[in-house]
Each structure stands twice: as structure tokens, then as C-alpha cells.
Design an enzyme around this catalytic site. Structure first.
Site: not given
Length: 175
Positions: A91, A133-134, A137
Site C-alpha cells: 500500500c 483494496h482501494e 480505503h
């Protein structure tokens, strides 16, 4: 414009983002700035909170090919499918930390592009992993929270070892 990453300790990384408002904000400019920033850092994904912007948007793509970069505004995870597999994820907000994370191999995502068009697409493999993953966030979830405690500790130990080696090399160069 290349944007500056916030430190990994910034509270924005653990907060759910606000919906992007196409009437108030310039989607194309934000998508381009996120893409340029991601490419400059040689990442494969970047979410707005990582640069201090509390908006529901991220980009993913090949950092060596600007045409491959896709922007996802106000994304919704419709479905996750396929076998869950482990993969070492990194990351940009946590340099040098690579953790084995288990994720489904496919996702369906509904999102709006930078031109205001809403669509639903299916993504597989590495792209699906980057999107997950994004998307995390945007939900205020860092990849450490997705890690098994054993994998997280192992990754932190490796990160410390690498940092010691880097610092030793810097000292050797000074002498």
C-alpha cells in the site's frame, strides 16, 4: 497535479468517505490528479483519502500506461465471487509493508466514471484485488485490518528488517 500522500497514521485513512458530488466537484480533474499521483509513485491503485481528500473515488491501473487507468466514483460492491486466494499486498500509505491478504478472485462493481456515466462491471484476478483494496480505503478499512494476525506480524518483522538494512546502507555510505 501530483498530490501528496498523507502519513499512514492520518485519521482520514480510517474514516468512511463522503459521496462524490458531480455538481460541486470536478470529477475529471480529480481523476487525472489521482492517476498522475499513482503513476508518479509507481502504484497500481490510489484512493482519494490517501491524499487527504474525503471523497468516494479511487483509481487503478498500470503505472506505466496512463491509458489503462480507470477512475471509480461512488463505487458500490455488488458481488464478490470465486475462490478466495492469498496474495502479498502493499500500500502506498504504508511503504515497505507487504502482507498476505485473502480476497475473492472476482468482483462486480457499480460505479460512476469521471464523465458521470454509471455502469456495473465484473473484474477478475489482479484487477479485482486492486479494486477491493482501494474500495476498502473508501470504507476506512486499511489492509492491516484484513490480515490474519500471524501474517501481519510476519510482514511487520520483514519491514523492520528491511528498514534496518536500508539504514545500515545509508550509514555505510556516509563513512
Amino acid at each position: 497535479m501530483i498530490l501528496k500522500l498523507v502519513p499512514g497514521t492520518d485519521p482520514i485513512l480510517t474514516q468512511e468517505t463522503e459521496k462524490f458530488d458531480f455538481e460541486k466537484d470536478d470529477a475529471k480533474e480529480l481523476a487525472e490528479n489521482l492517476g498522475l499521483t499513482m503513476m508518479s509513485l509507481r502504484g497500481v491503485g490510489l484512493a482519494a483519502p490517501q491524499v487527504g481528500i474525503n471523497k468516494s473515488v479511487f483509481v487503478v491501473g498500470d503505472p506505466t500506461n496512463s491509458d489503462s487507468i480507470m477512475a471509480f466514483f461512488n463505487p458500490m460492491l455488488v458481488d464478490m465471487m470465486g475462490e478466495e486466494t492469498y496474495y502479498d499486498e502493499g500500500c502506498l500509505s504504508y511503504p515497505g509493508l507487504y502482507i498476505k491478504i485473502k480476497r475473492p478472485q472476482q468482483v462486480r462493481m457499480r460505479f460512476t466514471d469521471m464523465y458521470g456515466e454509471t455502469t456495473t462491471n465484473k473484474y477478475t484476478g489482479f484487477t479485482a484485488r486492486c479494486i477491493q483494496h482501494e474500495f476498502d480505503h473508501l470504507m476506512g478499512i486499511t489492509f492491516q485490518k484484513r490480515a490474519h494476525p500471524v501474517h501481519l506480524q510476519s510482514a511487520r518483522n520483514k519491514q523492520k528488517k528491511l528498514n534496518r538494512q536500508k539504514n545500515k546502507k545509508k550509514v555505510d555510505l556516509i563513512i
